[in-house]
Design a protein around this motif. Sequence first.
Motif, PDB file in Angstrom:
ATOM      1  N   GLU A   1       2.501  -9.277  -6.088  1.00  0.00           N
ATOM      2  CA  GLU A   1       2.020  -7.900  -6.261  1.00  0.00           C
ATOM      3  C   GLU A   1       3.183  -6.928  -6.382  1.00  0.00           C
ATOM      4  O   GLU A   1       3.159  -6.010  -7.216  1.00  0.00           O
ATOM      5  N   ALA A   2       4.205  -7.118  -5.543  1.00  0.00           N
ATOM      6  CA  ALA A   2       5.345  -6.200  -5.560  1.00  0.00           C
ATOM      7  C   ALA A   2       6.072  -6.242  -6.901  1.00  0.00           C
ATOM      8  O   ALA A   2       6.503  -5.203  -7.423  1.00  0.00           O
ATOM      9  N   SER A   3       6.201  -7.423  -7.482  1.00  0.00           N
ATOM     10  CA  SER A   3       6.886  -7.528  -8.777  1.00  0.00           C
ATOM     11  C   SER A   3       6.086  -6.838  -9.876  1.00  0.00           C
ATOM     12  O   SER A   3       6.659  -6.189 -10.759  1.00  0.00           O
TER      13      SER A   3
ATOM     14  N   GLU B   1      -4.342  -0.879  -5.974  1.00  0.00           N
ATOM     15  CA  GLU B   1      -5.493  -1.149  -5.107  1.00  0.00           C
ATOM     16  C   GLU B   1      -6.319  -2.320  -5.636  1.00  0.00           C
ATOM     17  O   GLU B   1      -6.767  -3.178  -4.866  1.00  0.00           O
ATOM     18  N   GLN B   2      -6.517  -2.367  -6.941  1.00  0.00           N
ATOM     19  CA  GLN B   2      -7.271  -3.481  -7.521  1.00  0.00           C
ATOM     20  C   GLN B   2      -6.523  -4.800  -7.364  1.00  0.00           C
ATOM     21  O   GLN B   2      -7.144  -5.836  -7.087  1.00  0.00           O
ATOM     22  N   LEU B   3      -5.206  -4.780  -7.525  1.00  0.00           N
ATOM     23  CA  LEU B   3      -4.428  -6.006  -7.363  1.00  0.00           C
ATOM     24  C   LEU B   3      -4.447  -6.488  -5.919  1.00  0.00           C
ATOM     25  O   LEU B   3      -4.497  -7.700  -5.668  1.00  0.00           O
ATOM     26  N   VAL B   4      -4.404  -5.569  -4.955  1.00  0.00           N
ATOM     27  CA  VAL B   4      -4.470  -5.961  -3.540  1.00  0.00           C
ATOM     28  C   VAL B   4      -5.812  -6.622  -3.247  1.00  0.00           C
ATOM     29  O   VAL B   4      -5.879  -7.653  -2.561  1.00  0.00           O
ATOM     30  N   GLY B   5      -6.900  -6.036  -3.751  1.00  0.00           N
ATOM     31  CA  GLY B   5      -8.207  -6.646  -3.543  1.00  0.00           C
ATOM     32  C   GLY B   5      -8.321  -8.018  -4.160  1.00  0.00           C
ATOM     33  O   GLY B   5      -8.856  -8.955  -3.547  1.00  0.00           O
ATOM     34  N   PHE B   6      -7.810  -8.165  -5.390  1.00  0.00           N
ATOM     35  CA  PHE B   6      -7.866  -9.472  -6.047  1.00  0.00           C
ATOM     36  C   PHE B   6      -7.006 -10.484  -5.313  1.00  0.00           C
ATOM     37  O   PHE B   6      -7.397 -11.654  -5.147  1.00  0.00           O
TER      38      PHE B   6
END
Length: 253
Positions: free
Chosen positions: A124-126, A212-217
């Motif tokens: 996610e960070a990248s 936010e969407q990437l964290v949820g996924f």
Amino acid sequence: MLIEIMAAAAEAAPQNKFGFKEALEQGGFIAYATVIILGVMSFGSFYILFTKWFEQNKILRQGREVRTTFWRANSLREGATKLEKNSAYRQIVDDGIAAEEQHAKMTDSLEAHDWLHGSLARSEASINARLAGGLPFLATVGATAPFIGLFGTVVGIYRALIAIGIAGSASIDKVAGPVGEALIMTALGLLVAVPAVLAYNYLQARNKRIAEQLVGFSTDVLANINSGGAVKPVVVAAPAKTAPATTAAPVKK
């Protein structure tokens, strides 16, 4: 006769010596350098705005496709084949699968969970770092462009004061050029800074929504891996296409 009168009137008409080109010529090297720097800043700002906007739209579209199709697959590997290559969501899934293959080497189950969580967090960070590329340039332009224009303004006012001192009087023909140049530089600085600030805030807000969407996924992927594929989010049904309405033919009696 009429043509000669019109030609004489055109020759006698005063020429405009206070236009943008004339102001730059009077300002010399400093005026040209200021305009070139502001022009490069403006071009870079709009280039970053449009390229990042298209990149964000692509990820948002991929997110909608993930919510409707990805979790219908029987496994993460099968779902990954339905995602676009080199996409943000494909990267998270691939990193999760790779971390799952490596977690068997962990001697402690807690360490294995931390390893999976850390691998997805790095992914996610990248992605977020790649999305944030170019935004510092917009912030720099928004913060410095007014001061670059102000520098040109100060130089123009200084030249106006010199013209007044040489002439011994503040006549309009002596100060109009330098003062006009100063006002132009101020306007150009604001014209470059305001769009850059607006673009920065707009892109930053969209990046937060994507994050936010990437964290949820990523959380869903982690839960799916830890549960052996048993835990899946609720699949959002794809919007049904409505058939065009047909008019019934009148019944003949």
